[in-house]
Design a protein around this motif. Structure first.
Motif, PDB file in Angstrom:
ATOM      1  N   CYS A 156       0.971  -1.177   0.093  1.00  0.00           N
ATOM      2  CA  CYS A 156       0.184   0.052  -0.352  1.00  0.00           C
ATOM      3  C   CYS A 156       1.019   1.237   0.012  1.00  0.00           C
ATOM      4  N   HIS A 157       0.118   2.519  -0.460  1.00  0.00           N
ATOM      5  CA  HIS A 157       0.867   3.446   0.044  1.00  0.00           C
ATOM      6  C   HIS A 157      -0.154   4.340   0.218  1.00  0.00           C
ATOM      7  N   VAL A 158       0.514   5.434   1.004  1.00  0.00           N
ATOM      8  CA  VAL A 158      -0.440   6.855   2.398  1.00  0.00           C
ATOM      9  C   VAL A 158       0.615   7.577   1.752  1.00  0.00           C
ATOM     10  N   ALA A 159       0.008   8.726   0.935  1.00  0.00           N
ATOM     11  CA  ALA A 159       0.142   9.887   0.357  1.00  0.00           C
ATOM     12  C   ALA A 159       0.221  10.786   1.446  1.00  0.00           C
ATOM     13  N   PRO A 160       1.097  11.455   1.124  1.00  0.00           N
ATOM     14  CA  PRO A 160       1.828  12.500   1.963  1.00  0.00           C
ATOM     15  C   PRO A 160      -0.059  13.613   2.435  1.00  0.00           C
ATOM     16  N   GLY A 161       0.411  13.521   4.185  1.00  0.00           N
ATOM     17  CA  GLY A 161      -1.084  14.286   4.410  1.00  0.00           C
ATOM     18  C   GLY A 161      -2.645  13.428   4.941  1.00  0.00           C
ATOM     19  N   VAL A 174      -3.330  -0.925  -2.371  1.00  0.00           N
ATOM     20  CA  VAL A 174      -3.906   0.585  -2.081  1.00  0.00           C
ATOM     21  C   VAL A 174      -3.754   1.390  -2.311  1.00  0.00           C
ATOM     22  N   LEU A 175      -4.001   3.192  -3.262  1.00  0.00           N
ATOM     23  CA  LEU A 175      -3.020   3.973  -3.161  1.00  0.00           C
ATOM     24  C   LEU A 175      -4.417   5.424  -2.487  1.00  0.00           C
ATOM     25  N   LEU A 176      -3.738   5.376  -1.866  1.00  0.00           N
ATOM     26  CA  LEU A 176      -4.625   6.527  -0.752  1.00  0.00           C
ATOM     27  C   LEU A 176      -4.289   7.879  -1.153  1.00  0.00           C
ATOM     28  N   GLY A 177      -4.141   8.649  -2.007  1.00  0.00           N
ATOM     29  CA  GLY A 177      -4.323   9.917  -2.532  1.00  0.00           C
ATOM     30  C   GLY A 177      -3.881  10.670  -0.943  1.00  0.00           C
ATOM     31  N   ILE A 178      -3.364  11.998  -1.305  1.00  0.00           N
ATOM     32  CA  ILE A 178      -2.732  13.560  -0.911  1.00  0.00           C
ATOM     33  C   ILE A 178      -3.829  13.426  -0.005  1.00  0.00           C
ATOM     34  N   GLN A 179      -3.975  14.190   0.852  1.00  0.00           N
ATOM     35  CA  GLN A 179      -4.839  14.606   1.518  1.00  0.00           C
ATOM     36  C   GLN A 179      -6.420  14.314   2.029  1.00  0.00           C
ATOM     37  N   ALA A 192      -7.512  -0.685  -4.853  1.00  0.00           N
ATOM     38  CA  ALA A 192      -8.190   0.736  -5.140  1.00  0.00           C
ATOM     39  C   ALA A 192      -6.943   1.717  -5.468  1.00  0.00           C
ATOM     40  N   THR A 193      -7.616   3.079  -5.481  1.00  0.00           N
ATOM     41  CA  THR A 193      -7.168   4.286  -5.888  1.00  0.00           C
ATOM     42  C   THR A 193      -8.472   5.258  -5.182  1.00  0.00           C
ATOM     43  N   VAL A 194      -7.860   5.901  -3.369  1.00  0.00           N
ATOM     44  CA  VAL A 194      -8.775   7.403  -3.340  1.00  0.00           C
ATOM     45  C   VAL A 194      -7.965   8.254  -4.252  1.00  0.00           C
ATOM     46  N   GLY A 195      -8.791   8.863  -4.547  1.00  0.00           N
ATOM     47  CA  GLY A 195      -8.212  10.445  -4.934  1.00  0.00           C
ATOM     48  C   GLY A 195      -7.605  11.491  -4.030  1.00  0.00           C
ATOM     49  N   VAL A 196      -7.045  12.541  -4.614  1.00  0.00           N
ATOM     50  CA  VAL A 196      -6.219  14.229  -3.787  1.00  0.00           C
ATOM     51  C   VAL A 196      -7.208  14.076  -2.898  1.00  0.00           C
ATOM     52  N   GLY A 197      -7.612  15.057  -1.850  1.00  0.00           N
ATOM     53  CA  GLY A 197      -8.327  15.584  -1.092  1.00  0.00           C
ATOM     54  C   GLY A 197      -9.732  14.776  -0.654  1.00  0.00           C
ATOM     55  N   ALA A 208     -11.790  -0.227  -7.382  1.00  0.00           N
ATOM     56  CA  ALA A 208     -12.162   1.347  -7.859  1.00  0.00           C
ATOM     57  C   ALA A 208     -11.852   2.080  -7.643  1.00  0.00           C
ATOM     58  N   THR A 209     -11.319   3.700  -8.065  1.00  0.00           N
ATOM     59  CA  THR A 209     -11.205   4.758  -7.779  1.00  0.00           C
ATOM     60  C   THR A 209     -12.072   5.885  -7.279  1.00  0.00           C
ATOM     61  N   VAL A 210     -11.862   6.234  -6.575  1.00  0.00           N
ATOM     62  CA  VAL A 210     -13.533   7.164  -6.062  1.00  0.00           C
ATOM     63  C   VAL A 210     -12.552   8.498  -5.677  1.00  0.00           C
ATOM     64  N   ALA A 211     -13.456   9.790  -5.730  1.00  0.00           N
ATOM     65  CA  ALA A 211     -12.676  10.784  -5.484  1.00  0.00           C
ATOM     66  C   ALA A 211     -13.525  11.499  -4.623  1.00  0.00           C
ATOM     67  N   GLY A 212     -13.643  12.668  -4.331  1.00  0.00           N
ATOM     68  CA  GLY A 212     -14.456  13.855  -3.954  1.00  0.00           C
ATOM     69  C   GLY A 212     -14.645  13.181  -2.730  1.00  0.00           C
ATOM     70  N   VAL A 213     -15.668  14.684  -1.827  1.00  0.00           N
ATOM     71  CA  VAL A 213     -15.682  14.813  -0.876  1.00  0.00           C
ATOM     72  C   VAL A 213     -17.583  14.695  -0.721  1.00  0.00           C
ATOM     73  N   PRO A 217     -17.123   7.256  -6.058  1.00  0.00           N
ATOM     74  CA  PRO A 217     -16.994   6.273  -7.905  1.00  0.00           C
ATOM     75  C   PRO A 217     -15.952   6.475  -9.104  1.00  0.00           C
ATOM     76  N   ARG A 218     -15.278   6.917  -9.902  1.00  0.00           N
ATOM     77  CA  ARG A 218     -14.725   7.408 -10.918  1.00  0.00           C
ATOM     78  C   ARG A 218     -14.905   6.461 -12.104  1.00  0.00           C
ATOM     79  N   PRO A 219     -15.186   6.407 -13.109  1.00  0.00           N
ATOM     80  CA  PRO A 219     -14.672   5.653 -14.325  1.00  0.00           C
ATOM     81  C   PRO A 219     -13.207   5.937 -13.915  1.00  0.00           C
TER      82      PRO A 219
HETATM   83  C1  LIG Z   1       5.244  12.157  -2.834  1.00  0.00           C
HETATM   84  C2  LIG Z   1       4.031  12.028  -3.652  1.00  0.00           C
HETATM   85  O1  LIG Z   1       3.725  12.558  -5.009  1.00  0.00           O
HETATM   86  S1  LIG Z   1       3.071  10.734  -3.477  1.00  0.00           S
HETATM   87  C3  LIG Z   1       1.893  11.404  -4.456  1.00  0.00           C
HETATM   88  C4  LIG Z   1       0.166  10.180  -4.320  1.00  0.00           C
HETATM   89  N1  LIG Z   1      -0.234  10.508  -5.544  1.00  0.00           N
HETATM   90  C5  LIG Z   1      -1.876  10.953  -5.406  1.00  0.00           C
HETATM   91  O2  LIG Z   1      -1.551  11.186  -4.515  1.00  0.00           O
HETATM   92  C6  LIG Z   1      -2.363  11.140  -6.740  1.00  0.00           C
HETATM   93  C7  LIG Z   1      -3.971  10.396  -6.132  1.00  0.00           C
HETATM   94  N2  LIG Z   1      -4.447  10.077  -7.838  1.00  0.00           N
HETATM   95  C8  LIG Z   1      -5.535  11.227  -7.633  1.00  0.00           C
HETATM   96  O3  LIG Z   1      -6.104  12.348  -7.132  1.00  0.00           O
HETATM   97  C9  LIG Z   1      -5.719  11.061  -9.367  1.00  0.00           C
HETATM   98  O4  LIG Z   1      -6.048  12.344 -10.125  1.00  0.00           O
HETATM   99  C10 LIG Z   1      -8.044  10.062  -9.903  1.00  0.00           C
HETATM  100  C11 LIG Z   1      -7.203   9.296  -9.023  1.00  0.00           C
HETATM  101  C12 LIG Z   1      -8.223  10.677  -8.304  1.00  0.00           C
HETATM  102  C13 LIG Z   1      -7.778  10.361 -10.939  1.00  0.00           C
HETATM  103  O5  LIG Z   1      -7.222  10.632 -11.509  1.00  0.00           O
HETATM  104  P1  LIG Z   1      -7.162  10.394 -13.513  1.00  0.00           P
HETATM  105  O6  LIG Z   1      -7.999   9.315 -13.822  1.00  0.00           O
HETATM  106  O7  LIG Z   1      -6.405  10.675 -14.547  1.00  0.00           O
HETATM  107  O8  LIG Z   1      -7.516  11.761 -13.313  1.00  0.00           O
HETATM  108  P2  LIG Z   1      -7.472  13.137 -14.964  1.00  0.00           P
HETATM  109  O9  LIG Z   1      -6.430  13.456 -13.984  1.00  0.00           O
HETATM  110  O10 LIG Z   1      -7.952  12.504 -15.814  1.00  0.00           O
HETATM  111  O11 LIG Z   1      -8.957  14.219 -14.394  1.00  0.00           O
HETATM  112  C14 LIG Z   1     -10.453  12.670 -14.985  1.00  0.00           C
HETATM  113  C15 LIG Z   1     -11.542  14.013 -13.573  1.00  0.00           C
HETATM  114  O12 LIG Z   1     -11.765  14.262 -12.254  1.00  0.00           O
HETATM  115  C16 LIG Z   1     -11.045  15.435 -11.703  1.00  0.00           C
HETATM  116  N3  LIG Z   1     -10.310  15.070 -10.530  1.00  0.00           N
HETATM  117  C17 LIG Z   1      -9.257  14.296 -11.132  1.00  0.00           C
HETATM  118  N4  LIG Z   1      -8.459  14.102  -9.445  1.00  0.00           N
HETATM  119  C18 LIG Z   1      -9.646  14.549  -9.112  1.00  0.00           C
HETATM  120  C19 LIG Z   1     -10.290  14.744  -7.515  1.00  0.00           C
HETATM  121  N5  LIG Z   1      -8.952  13.902  -6.714  1.00  0.00           N
HETATM  122  N6  LIG Z   1     -10.606  14.746  -6.731  1.00  0.00           N
HETATM  123  C20 LIG Z   1     -11.327  15.312  -7.346  1.00  0.00           C
HETATM  124  N7  LIG Z   1     -12.035  15.610  -9.132  1.00  0.00           N
HETATM  125  C21 LIG Z   1     -11.190  15.138  -9.621  1.00  0.00           C
HETATM  126  C22 LIG Z   1     -10.945  15.797 -12.757  1.00  0.00           C
HETATM  127  O13 LIG Z   1     -10.215  18.195 -12.472  1.00  0.00           O
HETATM  128  C23 LIG Z   1     -11.221  15.820 -13.787  1.00  0.00           C
HETATM  129  O14 LIG Z   1     -12.500  16.258 -13.917  1.00  0.00           O
HETATM  130  P3  LIG Z   1     -12.792  16.996 -15.255  1.00  0.00           P
HETATM  131  O15 LIG Z   1     -13.774  15.420 -16.188  1.00  0.00           O
HETATM  132  O16 LIG Z   1     -14.685  17.890 -14.834  1.00  0.00           O
HETATM  133  O17 LIG Z   1     -12.022  18.151 -15.598  1.00  0.00           O
END
Ligand SMILES: CC(=O)SCCNC(=O)CCNC(=O)[C@H](O)C(C)(C)COP(=O)(O)OP(=O)(O)OC[C@H]1O[C@@H](n2cnc3c(N)ncnc32)[C@H](O)[C@@H]1OP(=O)(O)O
Length: 220
Positions: A156-161, A174-179, A192-197, A208-213, A217-219
């Motif tokens: 797993c990867h629990v991203a910063p914050g 599992v990838l848990l995105g930043i913050q 599964a992947t959880v988006g930033v924030g 699954a990939t999920v994002a938002g507040v 689920p996202r495609p």
């Molecule tokens: C030290 C380090 O750097 S550790 C890094 C760890 N990695 C992370 O935290 C990254 C996690 N990944 C994300 O948050 C990604 O944005 C994902 C997986 C949620 C989506 O990635 P993708 O499928 O490539 O999405 P993409 O960038 O093409 O955006 C698609 C749509 O989703 C929206 N979107 C993307 N990410 C998010 C998010 N986190 N929250 C809300 N909406 C989002 C975009 O604005 C876009 O919307 P639109 O179609 O209305 O323009």
């Protein structure tokens, strides 16, 4: 928080010189963590692009690991951000006979009964709560909080914050995105992947990939 007495600390073997795998951005972050924690510099880095790290020579592509093990280095760390690849290479190194000691930045706070698996790393300012169990090949990235009784599967990867409430369970890879934040007791399925924030307030199925507040689920 458990802390070793000076006599206990004095009897510990010194940390080994590691063979690192991966000289990208995460590789540089791992090297910085090792130096802050007083580890000796790695013996070298294997990187398929031929890249080196500051002060650490490239010893060839990843496929050289087996021949290098015969020549001497006995401990390694896979410093790659990609979860499935990090886990696969980590398992291959274990099968070759390498040790994968867990790495902990000195500013990380780990409860005395928390577990950090082999090949895993706790970066600066990580907090790992009571009885939390982190499987092998995990990245606990800068400033994340993994609360009491959480259980993280391998790779797993629990991203910063990111913040996990108590008793959260993560499947493998599992990838848990930043913050992002995860409500206590939630289960997140393998891969599964959880988006930033994101704010995760319901269980997330495997893959699954999920994002938002709140997280939805996202495609893809
Ligand atoms: C030290 C380090 O750097 S550790 C890094 C760890 N990695 C992370 O935290 C990254 C996690 N990944 C994300 O948050 C990604 O944005 C994902 C997986 C949620 C989506 O990635 P993708 O499928 O490539 O999405 P993409 O960038 O093409 O955006 C698609 C749509 O989703 C929206 N979107 C993307 N990410 C998010 C998010 N986190 N929250 C809300 N909406 C989002 C975009 O604005 C876009 O919307 P639109 O179609 O209305 O323009």
């Amino acid at each position: 928080m458990a802390s070793a007495s000076p006599s206990e600390a004095g009897s510990r073997p010194p940390p080994p010189r590691l063979l690192l795998i991966g000289a990208g951005g995460h590789g540089r972050a791992v090297l910085s963590t090792l130096r802050d924690a007083g580890w000796p510099d790695p013996i070298g880095v294997l990187d398929d692009g031929g890249a080196s790290l500051p002060g650490v020579p490239c010893l060839g592509p990843v496929s050289r690991a087996a021949s290098l093990w015969r020549e001497g280095p006995r401990a390694a760390h896979v410093a790659l951000g990609q979860n499935a690849l990090r886990r696969r290479l980590g398992e291959e190194l274990l099968a070759l006979g390498f040790g994968l000691p867990p790495i902990r930045h000195p500013s990380a706070v780990l409860a005395g009964d928390a577990e950090l698996g082999q090949g895993s790393i706790a970066m600066p300012r990580v907090v790992l709560g009571a009885a939390a169990r982190v499987g092998p090949h995990a990245i606990l990235n800068t400033g994340c909080i993994v609360e009491h009784d959480c259980v993280l599967g391998p790779g797993c990867h629990v991203a910063p914050g990111a913040v996990l409430g108590g008793g959260v369970r993560l499947g493998a890879g599992v990838l848990l995105g930043i913050q992002c934040g995860v409500r206590p007791g939630i289960a997140i399925g393998e891969g599964a992947t959880v988006g930033v924030g994101a704010a995760v307030v319901a269980d997330v199925p495997a893959g699954a990939t999920v994002a938002g507040v709140p997280a939805r689920p996202r495609p893809g």
